[in-house]
Design an enzyme around this catalytic site. Structure first.
Site, PDB file in Angstrom:
ATOM      1  N   CYS A   9       0.869  -1.178   0.000  1.00  0.00           N
ATOM      2  CA  CYS A   9       0.000   0.000   0.000  1.00  0.00           C
ATOM      3  C   CYS A   9       0.909   1.233   0.000  1.00  0.00           C
ATOM      4  O   CYS A   9       2.076   1.123  -0.340  1.00  0.00           O
ATOM      5  CB  CYS A   9      -0.986  -0.017   1.165  1.00  0.00           C
ATOM      6  SG  CYS A   9      -0.278   0.263   2.802  1.00  0.00           S
ATOM      7  N   ARG A  15      -3.384  -0.547   5.173  1.00  0.00           N
ATOM      8  CA  ARG A  15      -3.947  -1.609   4.344  1.00  0.00           C
ATOM      9  C   ARG A  15      -3.023  -2.812   4.196  1.00  0.00           C
ATOM     10  O   ARG A  15      -3.454  -3.959   4.372  1.00  0.00           O
ATOM     11  CB  ARG A  15      -4.315  -1.060   2.958  1.00  0.00           C
ATOM     12  CG  ARG A  15      -5.460  -0.072   3.002  1.00  0.00           C
ATOM     13  CD  ARG A  15      -5.652   0.634   1.680  1.00  0.00           C
ATOM     14  NE  ARG A  15      -4.588   1.623   1.486  1.00  0.00           N
ATOM     15  CZ  ARG A  15      -4.492   2.421   0.432  1.00  0.00           C
ATOM     16  NH1 ARG A  15      -5.372   2.320  -0.542  1.00  0.00           N
ATOM     17  NH2 ARG A  15      -3.526   3.298   0.340  1.00  0.00           N
ATOM     18  N   ASP A 132      -8.024   4.065   1.032  1.00  0.00           N
ATOM     19  CA  ASP A 132      -7.129   4.284   2.154  1.00  0.00           C
ATOM     20  C   ASP A 132      -7.951   4.742   3.359  1.00  0.00           C
ATOM     21  O   ASP A 132      -8.604   5.783   3.301  1.00  0.00           O
ATOM     22  CB  ASP A 132      -6.094   5.339   1.790  1.00  0.00           C
ATOM     23  CG  ASP A 132      -4.967   5.445   2.791  1.00  0.00           C
ATOM     24  OD1 ASP A 132      -5.096   4.906   3.914  1.00  0.00           O
ATOM     25  OD2 ASP A 132      -3.949   6.067   2.446  1.00  0.00           O
TER      26      ASP A 132
END
Length: 167
Positions: A9, A15, A132
């Site tokens: 990520c 994440r 996100d």
């Protein structure tokens, strides 16, 4: 054979570590832990060396995970990882584009996949990004968790097939 996966990520604190922890647990439950190595990385140096975001850990705990996540430290994806990795899972289309540029050869590019592409009931095409959660609240982290968890069994099935075909 050892199958190696890196989840990517932006900063490697939300994440990708969440996916790393969930996938590691699912791989273990599938009895494949001795054949699979899972780690995570980011595309930027913004968070390098930092632990996973506390909200990531809280989301995992809210969903019944009890692992020790204290050892995680954010790192940046290194293009040399393509030589060792068998699968590079990215959280969104921006990460996909960044890693495709980093991949020096088509064989490396072929290792890059959107994580949500492994969710059999998930979206297709341009809707595969995991948003996100950084700027959100607990519900954003819970949504990220749901998207990661929905793809995890598909990743395990893919890995199982790859290991079987290597035998």
């Amino acid at each position: 054979m050892t199958f190696r996966i890196t989840v990517v990520c932006t900063g490697n604190i939300c994440r990708s570590p969440m996916a790393e922890f969930v996938l590691r647990e699912r791989i273990d439950e599938a009895g494949l832990a001795d054949q699979v190595v899972i780690n995570s990385a980011g595309t930027t140096t913004w968070e390098e060396g930092n632990p996973a975001d506390p909200r990531t850990i809280s989301a995992l705990q809210r969903h019944g995970h009890t692992g020790d996540y204290s050892g995680h430290r954010a790192r940046v994806f290194d293009r040399r990882s393509f030589a060792d990795d068998d699968l590079v899972l990215v959280a969104d289309h921006e990460h996909y584009a960044v890693l495709r540029r980093l991949a020096a050869v088509p064989e490396a590019q072929d290792k890059i996949r959107m994580l949500r592409s492994f969710d059999p009931s998930g979206p297709k095409g341009g809707a595969l990004s995991i948003d996100d959660p950084w700027f959100g609240d607990d519900s954003s982290f819970d949504r990220t968790y749901a998207e990661v968890a929905a793809a995890a069994d598909g990743v395990v099935d893919f890995v199982r097939k790859q290991l079987a075909s290597a035998d």
